[in-house]
Write a protein that holds these residues in place. Structure first.
Motif, PDB file in Angstrom:
ATOM      1  N   GLU A   1      21.622  40.889 -56.333  1.00 55.61           N
ATOM      2  CA  GLU A   1      21.089  42.183 -56.746  1.00 55.61           C
ATOM      3  C   GLU A   1      21.885  42.799 -57.889  1.00 55.61           C
ATOM      4  O   GLU A   1      21.327  43.445 -58.777  1.00 55.61           O
ATOM      5  CB  GLU A   1      21.037  43.140 -55.550  1.00 55.61           C
ATOM      6  CG  GLU A   1      19.891  42.865 -54.597  1.00 55.61           C
ATOM      7  CD  GLU A   1      18.528  42.936 -55.284  1.00 55.61           C
ATOM      8  OE1 GLU A   1      18.308  43.879 -56.072  1.00 55.61           O
ATOM      9  OE2 GLU A   1      17.695  42.054 -55.043  1.00 55.61           O
TER      10      GLU A   1
ATOM     11  N   LYS B   1      20.930  40.952 -61.054  1.00 58.03           N
ATOM     12  CA  LYS B   1      19.541  41.279 -61.380  1.00 58.03           C
ATOM     13  C   LYS B   1      19.472  42.643 -62.058  1.00 58.03           C
ATOM     14  O   LYS B   1      18.785  42.814 -63.068  1.00 58.03           O
ATOM     15  CB  LYS B   1      18.677  41.275 -60.124  1.00 58.03           C
ATOM     16  CG  LYS B   1      17.220  41.621 -60.399  1.00 58.03           C
ATOM     17  CD  LYS B   1      16.399  41.674 -59.116  1.00 58.03           C
ATOM     18  CE  LYS B   1      14.956  42.080 -59.407  1.00 58.03           C
ATOM     19  NZ  LYS B   1      14.148  42.212 -58.177  1.00 58.03           N
ATOM     20  N   GLN B   2      20.212  43.626 -61.536  1.00 55.48           N
ATOM     21  CA  GLN B   2      20.215  44.953 -62.151  1.00 55.48           C
ATOM     22  C   GLN B   2      20.809  44.903 -63.550  1.00 55.48           C
ATOM     23  O   GLN B   2      20.295  45.535 -64.480  1.00 55.48           O
ATOM     24  CB  GLN B   2      21.004  45.938 -61.298  1.00 55.48           C
ATOM     25  CG  GLN B   2      21.065  47.338 -61.920  1.00 55.48           C
ATOM     26  CD  GLN B   2      21.911  48.304 -61.130  1.00 55.48           C
ATOM     27  OE1 GLN B   2      21.987  48.214 -59.911  1.00 55.48           O
ATOM     28  NE2 GLN B   2      22.557  49.233 -61.824  1.00 55.48           N
TER      29      GLN B   2
ATOM     30  N   GLU C   1      18.216  43.539 -65.860  1.00 54.11           N
ATOM     31  CA  GLU C   1      17.182  44.532 -66.145  1.00 54.11           C
ATOM     32  C   GLU C   1      17.688  45.578 -67.132  1.00 54.11           C
ATOM     33  O   GLU C   1      16.929  46.097 -67.958  1.00 54.11           O
ATOM     34  CB  GLU C   1      16.733  45.189 -64.844  1.00 54.11           C
ATOM     35  CG  GLU C   1      15.953  44.243 -63.932  1.00 54.11           C
ATOM     36  CD  GLU C   1      15.687  44.831 -62.556  1.00 54.11           C
ATOM     37  OE1 GLU C   1      16.288  45.887 -62.237  1.00 54.11           O
ATOM     38  OE2 GLU C   1      14.899  44.239 -61.794  1.00 54.11           O
TER      39      GLU C   1
ATOM     40  N   GLU D   1      13.062  40.733 -71.595  1.00 50.60           N
ATOM     41  CA  GLU D   1      11.912  40.462 -70.734  1.00 50.60           C
ATOM     42  C   GLU D   1      11.949  39.112 -70.032  1.00 50.60           C
ATOM     43  O   GLU D   1      11.139  38.868 -69.139  1.00 50.60           O
ATOM     44  CB  GLU D   1      10.622  40.581 -71.552  1.00 50.60           C
ATOM     45  CG  GLU D   1      10.384  42.007 -72.063  1.00 50.60           C
ATOM     46  CD  GLU D   1       9.113  42.139 -72.865  1.00 50.60           C
ATOM     47  OE1 GLU D   1       8.537  41.082 -73.216  1.00 50.60           O
ATOM     48  OE2 GLU D   1       8.695  43.273 -73.143  1.00 50.60           O
TER      49      GLU D   1
ATOM     50  N   ARG E   1      15.108  51.283 -71.952  1.00 49.53           N
ATOM     51  CA  ARG E   1      14.044  50.728 -71.121  1.00 49.53           C
ATOM     52  C   ARG E   1      14.663  49.737 -70.150  1.00 49.53           C
ATOM     53  O   ARG E   1      15.573  48.978 -70.504  1.00 49.53           O
ATOM     54  CB  ARG E   1      12.954  50.060 -71.957  1.00 49.53           C
ATOM     55  CG  ARG E   1      13.365  48.818 -72.698  1.00 49.53           C
ATOM     56  CD  ARG E   1      12.177  48.240 -73.460  1.00 49.53           C
ATOM     57  NE  ARG E   1      12.461  46.912 -73.976  1.00 49.53           N
ATOM     58  CZ  ARG E   1      11.611  45.899 -73.909  1.00 49.53           C
ATOM     59  NH1 ARG E   1      10.433  46.056 -73.336  1.00 49.53           N
ATOM     60  NH2 ARG E   1      11.924  44.721 -74.408  1.00 49.53           N
ATOM     61  N   GLN E   2      14.203  49.786 -68.924  1.00 47.25           N
ATOM     62  CA  GLN E   2      14.689  48.880 -67.889  1.00 47.25           C
ATOM     63  C   GLN E   2      13.510  48.016 -67.469  1.00 47.25           C
ATOM     64  O   GLN E   2      12.531  48.504 -66.907  1.00 47.25           O
ATOM     65  CB  GLN E   2      15.257  49.658 -66.702  1.00 47.25           C
ATOM     66  CG  GLN E   2      16.290  48.882 -65.915  1.00 47.25           C
ATOM     67  CD  GLN E   2      17.286  49.788 -65.210  1.00 47.25           C
ATOM     68  OE1 GLN E   2      17.092  50.990 -65.118  1.00 47.25           O
ATOM     69  NE2 GLN E   2      18.362  49.220 -64.714  1.00 47.25           N
ATOM     70  N   THR E   3      13.583  46.734 -67.767  1.00 52.61           N
ATOM     71  CA  THR E   3      12.435  45.855 -67.624  1.00 52.61           C
ATOM     72  C   THR E   3      12.297  45.312 -66.206  1.00 52.61           C
ATOM     73  O   THR E   3      13.228  45.347 -65.406  1.00 52.61           O
ATOM     74  CB  THR E   3      12.558  44.661 -68.587  1.00 52.61           C
ATOM     75  OG1 THR E   3      13.803  43.999 -68.341  1.00 52.61           O
ATOM     76  CG2 THR E   3      12.499  45.116 -70.027  1.00 52.61           C
ATOM     77  N   ASP E   4      11.122  44.788 -65.931  1.00 54.88           N
ATOM     78  CA  ASP E   4      10.869  43.983 -64.740  1.00 54.88           C
ATOM     79  C   ASP E   4      10.610  42.570 -65.252  1.00 54.88           C
ATOM     80  O   ASP E   4       9.463  42.160 -65.442  1.00 54.88           O
ATOM     81  CB  ASP E   4       9.665  44.530 -63.976  1.00 54.88           C
ATOM     82  CG  ASP E   4       9.405  43.757 -62.688  1.00 54.88           C
ATOM     83  OD1 ASP E   4      10.314  43.025 -62.248  1.00 54.88           O
ATOM     84  OD2 ASP E   4       8.295  43.876 -62.140  1.00 54.88           O
ATOM     85  N   PRO E   5      11.674  41.811 -65.517  1.00 53.93           N
ATOM     86  CA  PRO E   5      11.526  40.582 -66.310  1.00 53.93           C
ATOM     87  C   PRO E   5      10.933  39.413 -65.532  1.00 53.93           C
ATOM     88  O   PRO E   5      10.892  39.398 -64.301  1.00 53.93           O
ATOM     89  CB  PRO E   5      12.978  40.275 -66.710  1.00 53.93           C
ATOM     90  CG  PRO E   5      13.790  40.861 -65.606  1.00 53.93           C
ATOM     91  CD  PRO E   5      13.067  42.089 -65.153  1.00 53.93           C
ATOM     92  N   GLU E   6      10.483  38.408 -66.296  1.00 53.97           N
ATOM     93  CA  GLU E   6      10.141  37.107 -65.727  1.00 53.97           C
ATOM     94  C   GLU E   6      11.442  36.351 -65.449  1.00 53.97           C
ATOM     95  O   GLU E   6      12.375  36.398 -66.252  1.00 53.97           O
ATOM     96  CB  GLU E   6       9.312  36.284 -66.707  1.00 53.97           C
ATOM     97  CG  GLU E   6       7.925  36.797 -66.988  1.00 53.97           C
ATOM     98  CD  GLU E   6       7.197  35.874 -67.946  1.00 53.97           C
ATOM     99  OE1 GLU E   6       6.264  35.176 -67.511  1.00 53.97           O
ATOM    100  OE2 GLU E   6       7.570  35.845 -69.128  1.00 53.97           O
TER     101      GLU E   6
ATOM    102  N   GLU F   1      10.911  33.734 -58.623  1.00 51.16           N
ATOM    103  CA  GLU F   1      11.211  35.137 -58.375  1.00 51.16           C
ATOM    104  C   GLU F   1      12.617  35.228 -57.823  1.00 51.16           C
ATOM    105  O   GLU F   1      13.064  34.351 -57.085  1.00 51.16           O
ATOM    106  CB  GLU F   1      10.213  35.747 -57.384  1.00 51.16           C
ATOM    107  CG  GLU F   1       8.803  35.850 -57.939  1.00 51.16           C
ATOM    108  CD  GLU F   1       7.872  36.591 -57.013  1.00 51.16           C
ATOM    109  OE1 GLU F   1       8.363  37.134 -55.992  1.00 51.16           O
ATOM    110  OE2 GLU F   1       6.669  36.634 -57.296  1.00 51.16           O
TER     111      GLU F   1
END
Length: 253
Positions: free
Chosen positions: A118, A121-122, A125, A130, A182-187, A252
């Protein structure tokens, strides 16, 4: 010398760092850091700026004796890069870091993590990038040992400008400076193998699916044909001496 060049902005013990020139032939990250220093931003908390391999940068070489990004956590009695790795580990342990790199691969810029948890991941982001790649397949990297995200900027385009914008977005998202972000929700992509070979021309596109049976690299007397579906990562014609690049699956985190 075996010194790691460190500068601290602000007062106190930093919890964040930005690093450049783990590879000495990638000076754009250090240029982006210098631009940030001149930008006039005030830091809300102390920030550590690190030039990792000053000697290799001076020689415009990726490394002098061993790839610094393959020898962590280092060895204080080892060769040049092993000693640097040990010092970098001491400088960065317990911190959250952004490591700046460039790539010859034909791809949009992307982020790399090696501890898919986590925290990382943060951090990924917070870069605003992206596409994020889990590179835990490759051992010995600095990001194996530390809480870190790597930003890889393609050399096709305004590389220093892109890395500068990544620094700004990352620091703003983490609250180190005041700025919109901007804080993305990336692939997410997970690297599971590498494709060896020399003198091949890479004919596919990074991050675009290569299907089983498709030619993805070729040279005068040979072609590379996919034995399964995969996504190319860091594949290029001239990025490595001994391989074309890496294979990944979309996943994911």
């Amino acid at each position: 010398m075996n010194n790691v060049k460190v500068e601290i902005l602000g007062d106190g013990e930093p919890q964040y760092a930005v690093i450049a020139c783990v590879h000495g032939d990638e000076p754009e990250g250090w240029d982006a850091i210098q631009r940030f220093k001149k930008s006039g931003y005030e830091v809300n908390e102390p920030l550590k700026l690190v030039l990792a391999n000053e000697e290799a940068k001076a020689e415009d070489e990726r490394f002098l004796e061993k790839d610094l990004n393959r020898v962590f956590p280092g060895d204080s009695e080892g060769v040049h890069e092993e000693r640097l790795a040990a010092k970098l580990f001491d400088e960065l342990k317990g911190m959250k870091s952004l490591d700046l790199h460039t790539t010859n691969s034909r791809a949009a810029s992307f982020a790399i993590i090696s501890n898919p948890n986590e925290t990382e991941k943060q951090l990924a982001e917070s870069t605003g990038i992206e596409k994020v790649v889990d590179m835990s397949f490759v051992e010995g990297g600095m990001d194996d040992e530390l809480d870190m995200v790597v930003a890889e900027a393609s050399r096709e385009g305004e590389t220093t400008d892109h890395l500068y914008k990544t620094i700004i977005n990352f620091l703003a998202a983490e609250g180190v400076i005041d700025e919109d972000f901007r804080q993305t929700d990336p692939e997410f992509f997970h690297v599971y193998d590498k494709e060896e070979g020399t003198n091949y021309r890479f004919t596919a596109q990074n991050f675009q699916l290569v299907q089983e049976g498709e030619v993805f690299a070729e040279k005068e007397d040979d072609t590379k044909i996919a034995s399964e579906d995969f996504y190319p990562i860091l594949m290029s014609t001239d990025g490595y001496d001994d391989m074309i690049g890496f294979k990944a699956r979309k996943t994911e985190l």
